[in-house]
Design a protein around this motif. Structure first.
Motif, PDB file in Angstrom:
ATOM      1  N   ASN A   1     -48.042   8.672 -31.300  1.00  0.00           N
ATOM      2  CA  ASN A   1     -46.617   8.977 -31.134  1.00  0.00           C
ATOM      3  C   ASN A   1     -46.389  10.475 -31.036  1.00  0.00           C
ATOM      4  O   ASN A   1     -47.286  11.286 -31.320  1.00  0.00           O
ATOM      5  CB  ASN A   1     -45.806   8.392 -32.291  1.00  0.00           C
ATOM      6  N   ASP A   2     -45.177  10.856 -30.662  1.00  0.00           N
ATOM      7  CA  ASP A   2     -44.868  12.256 -30.454  1.00  0.00           C
ATOM      8  C   ASP A   2     -43.700  12.695 -31.332  1.00  0.00           C
ATOM      9  O   ASP A   2     -43.406  12.074 -32.353  1.00  0.00           O
ATOM     10  CB  ASP A   2     -44.583  12.537 -28.970  1.00  0.00           C
ATOM     11  N   GLN A   3     -43.029  13.719 -30.886  1.00  0.00           N
ATOM     12  CA  GLN A   3     -41.948  14.325 -31.662  1.00  0.00           C
ATOM     13  C   GLN A   3     -40.814  13.358 -31.975  1.00  0.00           C
ATOM     14  O   GLN A   3     -40.179  13.464 -33.038  1.00  0.00           O
ATOM     15  CB  GLN A   3     -41.410  15.518 -30.880  1.00  0.00           C
ATOM     16  N   LYS A   4     -40.567  12.405 -31.107  1.00  0.00           N
ATOM     17  CA  LYS A   4     -39.483  11.452 -31.361  1.00  0.00           C
ATOM     18  C   LYS A   4     -39.715  10.695 -32.663  1.00  0.00           C
ATOM     19  O   LYS A   4     -38.788  10.488 -33.447  1.00  0.00           O
ATOM     20  CB  LYS A   4     -39.349  10.469 -30.189  1.00  0.00           C
ATOM     21  N   GLU A   5     -40.968  10.298 -32.887  1.00  0.00           N
ATOM     22  CA  GLU A   5     -41.290   9.596 -34.132  1.00  0.00           C
ATOM     23  C   GLU A   5     -41.202  10.552 -35.317  1.00  0.00           C
ATOM     24  O   GLU A   5     -40.755  10.167 -36.409  1.00  0.00           O
ATOM     25  CB  GLU A   5     -42.691   8.984 -34.053  1.00  0.00           C
ATOM     26  N   GLY A   6     -41.618  11.809 -35.101  1.00  0.00           N
ATOM     27  CA  GLY A   6     -41.532  12.808 -36.159  1.00  0.00           C
ATOM     28  C   GLY A   6     -40.095  13.057 -36.590  1.00  0.00           C
ATOM     29  O   GLY A   6     -39.801  13.191 -37.786  1.00  0.00           O
ATOM     30  N   ILE A   7     -39.187  13.121 -35.626  1.00  0.00           N
ATOM     31  CA  ILE A   7     -37.763  13.300 -35.944  1.00  0.00           C
ATOM     32  C   ILE A   7     -37.235  12.070 -36.681  1.00  0.00           C
ATOM     33  O   ILE A   7     -36.474  12.197 -37.651  1.00  0.00           O
ATOM     34  CB  ILE A   7     -36.958  13.562 -34.661  1.00  0.00           C
ATOM     35  N   LYS A   8     -37.654  10.885 -36.244  1.00  0.00           N
ATOM     36  CA  LYS A   8     -37.225   9.653 -36.909  1.00  0.00           C
ATOM     37  C   LYS A   8     -37.672   9.643 -38.368  1.00  0.00           C
ATOM     38  O   LYS A   8     -36.901   9.278 -39.267  1.00  0.00           O
ATOM     39  CB  LYS A   8     -37.809   8.444 -36.169  1.00  0.00           C
ATOM     40  N   ILE A   9     -38.909  10.071 -38.614  1.00  0.00           N
ATOM     41  CA  ILE A   9     -39.436  10.134 -39.984  1.00  0.00           C
ATOM     42  C   ILE A   9     -38.626  11.124 -40.817  1.00  0.00           C
ATOM     43  O   ILE A   9     -38.273  10.844 -41.970  1.00  0.00           O
ATOM     44  CB  ILE A   9     -40.933  10.521 -39.958  1.00  0.00           C
ATOM     45  N   ALA A  10     -38.330  12.284 -40.250  1.00  0.00           N
ATOM     46  CA  ALA A  10     -37.558  13.306 -40.963  1.00  0.00           C
ATOM     47  C   ALA A  10     -36.165  12.778 -41.310  1.00  0.00           C
ATOM     48  O   ALA A  10     -35.658  13.005 -42.422  1.00  0.00           O
ATOM     49  CB  ALA A  10     -37.458  14.574 -40.132  1.00  0.00           C
ATOM     50  N   ARG A  11     -35.541  12.074 -40.388  1.00  0.00           N
ATOM     51  CA  ARG A  11     -34.202  11.533 -40.633  1.00  0.00           C
ATOM     52  C   ARG A  11     -34.228  10.457 -41.721  1.00  0.00           C
ATOM     53  O   ARG A  11     -33.339  10.401 -42.574  1.00  0.00           O
ATOM     54  CB  ARG A  11     -33.621  10.974 -39.333  1.00  0.00           C
ATOM     55  N   GLU A  12     -35.265   9.636 -41.709  1.00  0.00           N
ATOM     56  CA  GLU A  12     -35.405   8.608 -42.748  1.00  0.00           C
ATOM     57  C   GLU A  12     -35.585   9.258 -44.121  1.00  0.00           C
ATOM     58  O   GLU A  12     -34.976   8.829 -45.113  1.00  0.00           O
ATOM     59  CB  GLU A  12     -36.593   7.703 -42.431  1.00  0.00           C
ATOM     60  N   PHE A  13     -36.420  10.303 -44.163  1.00  0.00           N
ATOM     61  CA  PHE A  13     -36.666  10.998 -45.425  1.00  0.00           C
ATOM     62  C   PHE A  13     -35.371  11.612 -45.953  1.00  0.00           C
ATOM     63  O   PHE A  13     -35.065  11.519 -47.151  1.00  0.00           O
ATOM     64  CB  PHE A  13     -37.725  12.077 -45.218  1.00  0.00           C
ATOM     65  N   LEU A  14     -34.615  12.220 -45.062  1.00  0.00           N
ATOM     66  CA  LEU A  14     -33.343  12.822 -45.459  1.00  0.00           C
ATOM     67  C   LEU A  14     -32.378  11.777 -46.019  1.00  0.00           C
ATOM     68  O   LEU A  14     -31.704  12.009 -47.028  1.00  0.00           O
ATOM     69  CB  LEU A  14     -32.695  13.510 -44.255  1.00  0.00           C
TER      70      LEU A  14
ATOM     71  N   ASP B   1     -30.811  16.882 -34.011  1.00  0.00           N
ATOM     72  CA  ASP B   1     -31.214  15.478 -34.064  1.00  0.00           C
ATOM     73  C   ASP B   1     -31.485  15.047 -35.505  1.00  0.00           C
ATOM     74  O   ASP B   1     -31.110  13.948 -35.919  1.00  0.00           O
ATOM     75  CB  ASP B   1     -32.466  15.244 -33.226  1.00  0.00           C
ATOM     76  N   ILE B   2     -32.122  15.916 -36.271  1.00  0.00           N
ATOM     77  CA  ILE B   2     -32.424  15.602 -37.675  1.00  0.00           C
ATOM     78  C   ILE B   2     -31.134  15.477 -38.475  1.00  0.00           C
ATOM     79  O   ILE B   2     -30.980  14.586 -39.310  1.00  0.00           O
ATOM     80  CB  ILE B   2     -33.337  16.683 -38.277  1.00  0.00           C
ATOM     81  N   LEU B   3     -30.184  16.354 -38.210  1.00  0.00           N
ATOM     82  CA  LEU B   3     -28.932  16.359 -38.967  1.00  0.00           C
ATOM     83  C   LEU B   3     -28.081  15.117 -38.727  1.00  0.00           C
ATOM     84  O   LEU B   3     -27.168  14.831 -39.498  1.00  0.00           O
ATOM     85  CB  LEU B   3     -28.124  17.602 -38.662  1.00  0.00           C
ATOM     86  N   GLU B   4     -28.400  14.356 -37.683  1.00  0.00           N
ATOM     87  CA  GLU B   4     -27.656  13.107 -37.451  1.00  0.00           C
ATOM     88  C   GLU B   4     -27.815  12.151 -38.627  1.00  0.00           C
ATOM     89  O   GLU B   4     -26.971  11.289 -38.845  1.00  0.00           O
ATOM     90  CB  GLU B   4     -28.122  12.452 -36.153  1.00  0.00           C
ATOM     91  N   ALA B   5     -28.901  12.334 -39.401  1.00  0.00           N
ATOM     92  CA  ALA B   5     -29.119  11.479 -40.571  1.00  0.00           C
ATOM     93  C   ALA B   5     -28.052  11.700 -41.624  1.00  0.00           C
ATOM     94  O   ALA B   5     -27.824  10.839 -42.485  1.00  0.00           O
ATOM     95  CB  ALA B   5     -30.506  11.729 -41.164  1.00  0.00           C
ATOM     96  N   LEU B   6     -27.407  12.864 -41.582  1.00  0.00           N
ATOM     97  CA  LEU B   6     -26.386  13.189 -42.580  1.00  0.00           C
ATOM     98  C   LEU B   6     -24.983  12.851 -42.101  1.00  0.00           C
ATOM     99  O   LEU B   6     -24.015  13.011 -42.847  1.00  0.00           O
ATOM    100  CB  LEU B   6     -26.446  14.675 -42.930  1.00  0.00           C
TER     101      LEU B   6
END
Length: 286
Positions: free
Chosen positions: A244-257, A280-285
């Motif tokens: 996987n690439d950055q898309k999965e990395g961003i998804k993981i970061a958002r889940e962690f947040l 993209d990460i901040l969408e988790a908030l």
């Protein structure tokens, strides 16, 4: 509202990170910061990270503030300058309108693009923190009076995944006693490790911003996990990044947040001059 006021009021704080250019063209970092304005409270400005020469963090921070109006947090390292030059920079930074700095020891020049450069290390991050508080009170590092004083908020770094976490916490206590106003950590990926770190630091009584570094691929995840001290990436995340690439990395970061938000005073997102990744990460908030 100024960053120092949000910290004092114990509001949730979000910071980003910018690496200055290797040259004079600041147009890209200006574009990135303009995208982040209104989404983050301040941006860190790195000081020749990995000992690779870049524009001065203080001057880049000043240019960013003048161009965008967003507060900056220039990194100040002990690697390149003695305590005379460090004090001159800190006084000048305050006069240029810089409100915050991050005190770090810095990387060995041998790791960078000028391996022949002489390391200085007259002091360490604790010495800078103590010195900033002296400058704020109108005295130099040797307690000689100044004409006027600085007005700087000083942050310090923490390694929440240190092998000897108790020693890391003791060092953090020393930094807080020296006058650190808030903490920014290395990247966190393991929720249980984060909980342990926060439990051990609950008596420090200063805000702690947790580092968020999105993974770009399996190779990066392996490198961080195997080569960077203090970064521990759980096996399930390593497995998810395979193929996987950055898309999965961003998804993981958002889940962690989403999982850790209620535990944290704030976050520090390291997105390598990519405003799109940070947003993209901040969408988790949201």
């Amino acid at each position: 509202m100024l960053l120092k006021d949000k910290l004092k009021n114990k509001e949730f704080v979000i910071t980003g990170e910018i690496t200055p250019p290797k040259g004079t063209d600041c147009s890209h970092i200006f574009e990135v910061v303009k995208d982040l304005k209104g989404k983050v409270d301040a941006v860190n400005v790195c000081d020749s990270p990995m000992a690779k020469m870049k524009m001065s963090s203080i001057l880049a921070g000043h240019f960013i503030q003048e161009e965008t109006g967003l507060e900056t947090i220039p990194h100040i390292t002990c690697r390149d300058k003695n305590i005379i030059a460090l004090q001159g920079d800190l006084i000048g930074a305050s006069n240029l309108g810089i409100k915050n700095i991050l005190a770090i020891t810095g990387d060995d020049p041998k790791a960078g693009d000028h391996p022949q450069a002489s390391p200085v290390f007259d002091t360490n991050s604790i010495g800078i923190i103590e010195g900033v508080q002296k400058l704020n009170n109108g005295f130099d590092f040797n307690d000689n009076p100044l004409k006027g004083n600085t007005d700087l908020v000083v942050a310090t770094a923490a390694n929440l995944g240190a092998k000897d976490l108790d020693s890391e916490i003791e060092r953090l206590k020393t930094k807080v006693e020296a006058g650190a106003n808030f903490i920014q950590t290395q990247p966190a990926y393991d929720l249980e490790l984060l909980k342990l770190f926060l439990d051990k630091t609950k008596d420090l009584d200063i805000p702690i911003l947790i580092g968020i570094l999105p993974l770009t691929g399996y190779k990066m995840a392996q490198y961080l996990n195997n080569k960077v001290p203090g970064i521990d990436i759980p096996a399930d995340i390593l497995s998810r990044m395979k193929g996987n690439d950055q898309k999965e990395g961003i998804k993981i970061a958002r889940e962690f947040l989403s999982q850790a938000y209620d535990l944290m005073d704030g976050i520090h997102i390291m997105s390598a001059n990519r405003s799109d990744v940070l947003l993209d990460i901040l969408e988790a908030l949201a």
